[in-house]
Design a protein around this motif. Structure first.
Motif, short mmCIF file in Angstrom:
data_model
loop_
_atom_site.label_atom_id
_atom_site.label_comp_id
_atom_site.label_asym_id
_atom_site.label_seq_id
_atom_site.Cartn_x
_atom_site.Cartn_y
_atom_site.Cartn_z
N ILE A 160 0.90 -1.03 0.13
CA ILE A 160 0.03 0.00 0.03
C ILE A 160 1.11 1.10 0.10
CG2 ILE A 160 -1.76 1.32 1.19
CD1 ILE A 160 -2.50 -1.51 2.60
N LEU A 161 0.69 2.23 -0.82
CA LEU A 161 1.58 3.18 -1.09
C LEU A 161 0.90 4.38 -0.73
CD1 LEU A 161 3.05 1.04 -2.59
CD2 LEU A 161 3.90 2.58 -4.08
N VAL A 162 1.20 5.30 0.11
CA VAL A 162 0.50 6.60 0.39
C VAL A 162 1.67 7.76 0.55
CG1 VAL A 162 -1.27 5.34 1.65
CG2 VAL A 162 0.89 5.98 2.93
N PRO A 163 1.18 9.06 0.46
CA PRO A 163 1.99 10.10 0.83
C PRO A 163 2.72 9.94 2.25
CG PRO A 163 0.05 10.82 0.03
CD PRO A 163 -0.30 9.35 0.25
N GLU A 164 4.10 10.17 2.20
CA GLU A 164 4.77 10.03 3.44
C GLU A 164 4.04 10.75 4.66
OE1 GLU A 164 8.90 11.42 3.63
OE2 GLU A 164 8.36 13.21 2.43
N ASN A 165 3.32 11.67 4.47
CA ASN A 165 2.78 12.39 5.57
C ASN A 165 1.57 11.78 6.21
OD1 ASN A 165 1.24 13.19 3.32
ND2 ASN A 165 0.63 15.30 4.04
N ILE A 166 1.02 10.77 5.40
CA ILE A 166 -0.15 10.19 6.22
C ILE A 166 0.52 9.09 6.96
CG2 ILE A 166 -2.02 8.45 5.67
CD1 ILE A 166 -2.48 10.02 2.80
N THR A 167 0.45 8.87 8.30
CA THR A 167 0.84 8.22 9.34
C THR A 167 -0.04 7.52 10.13
OG1 THR A 167 1.05 10.12 10.78
CG2 THR A 167 3.00 9.62 9.33
N ASN A 168 -1.49 7.77 10.15
CA ASN A 168 -2.39 7.08 10.64
C ASN A 168 -2.77 5.94 10.28
OD1 ASN A 168 -5.39 6.22 11.13
ND2 ASN A 168 -5.21 8.19 12.36
N GLU A 169 -2.56 4.79 11.05
CA GLU A 169 -2.45 3.41 10.65
C GLU A 169 -3.68 2.93 10.25
OE1 GLU A 169 -0.82 0.80 13.54
OE2 GLU A 169 1.18 1.32 13.03
N GLN A 170 -4.87 3.62 10.89
CA GLN A 170 -6.14 3.20 10.46
C GLN A 170 -6.43 3.58 9.25
OE1 GLN A 170 -7.91 0.88 12.49
NE2 GLN A 170 -9.03 0.79 10.60
N THR A 171 -6.16 4.90 8.76
CA THR A 171 -6.16 5.35 7.48
C THR A 171 -5.86 4.41 6.22
OG1 THR A 171 -6.55 7.58 8.25
CG2 THR A 171 -5.78 6.96 5.81
N ILE A 172 -4.57 3.89 6.62
CA ILE A 172 -3.75 3.15 5.67
C ILE A 172 -4.63 1.59 5.53
CG2 ILE A 172 -1.76 1.82 5.41
CD1 ILE A 172 -0.37 4.69 6.69
N PHE A 173 -4.89 1.18 6.95
CA PHE A 173 -5.64 -0.15 6.96
C PHE A 173 -6.95 0.03 5.91
CE2 PHE A 173 -3.52 -1.07 11.34
CZ PHE A 173 -2.48 -1.31 10.69
#
Length: 87
Positions: free
Chosen positions: A22-35
């Protein structure tokens, strides 16, 4: 754009392990958002999978994004790289 690569392994209903990033902008650090991005991706599959939590998905590294990845992130917030057993 710098992106965070989250290395993800999820068990499929047939017992095989899916491996995708899963690739996201480096400033997105909230794990729940990534999950949630990963769960959205899993919903597009025609088979059932196990859960996606911090046990299955971990930050791997930061890298520079390609134009294709940047375009996807601008449209839906993330990009998936399918590695193994994703179909």
């Amino acid at each position: 754009m710098k992106i965070a690569v989250w290395d993800t392994y999820v068990k499929k209903e047939d017992g095989n392990i899916m491996h995708f990033d899963i690739l996201v902008p480096e400033n997105i650090t909230n794990e729940q958002t990534i999950f949630n991005f990963g769960k959205s991706y899993l919903k597009t599959k025609s088979f059932k999978t196990g859960q996606l939590t911090s046990n299955e998905c971990r930050l791997c590294h930061i890298e520079q994004a390609s134009e294709e990845i940047i375009s996807s992130i601008e449209n839906k917030g993330y990009f998936i790289i399918e590695m193994e057993n994703c179909n």
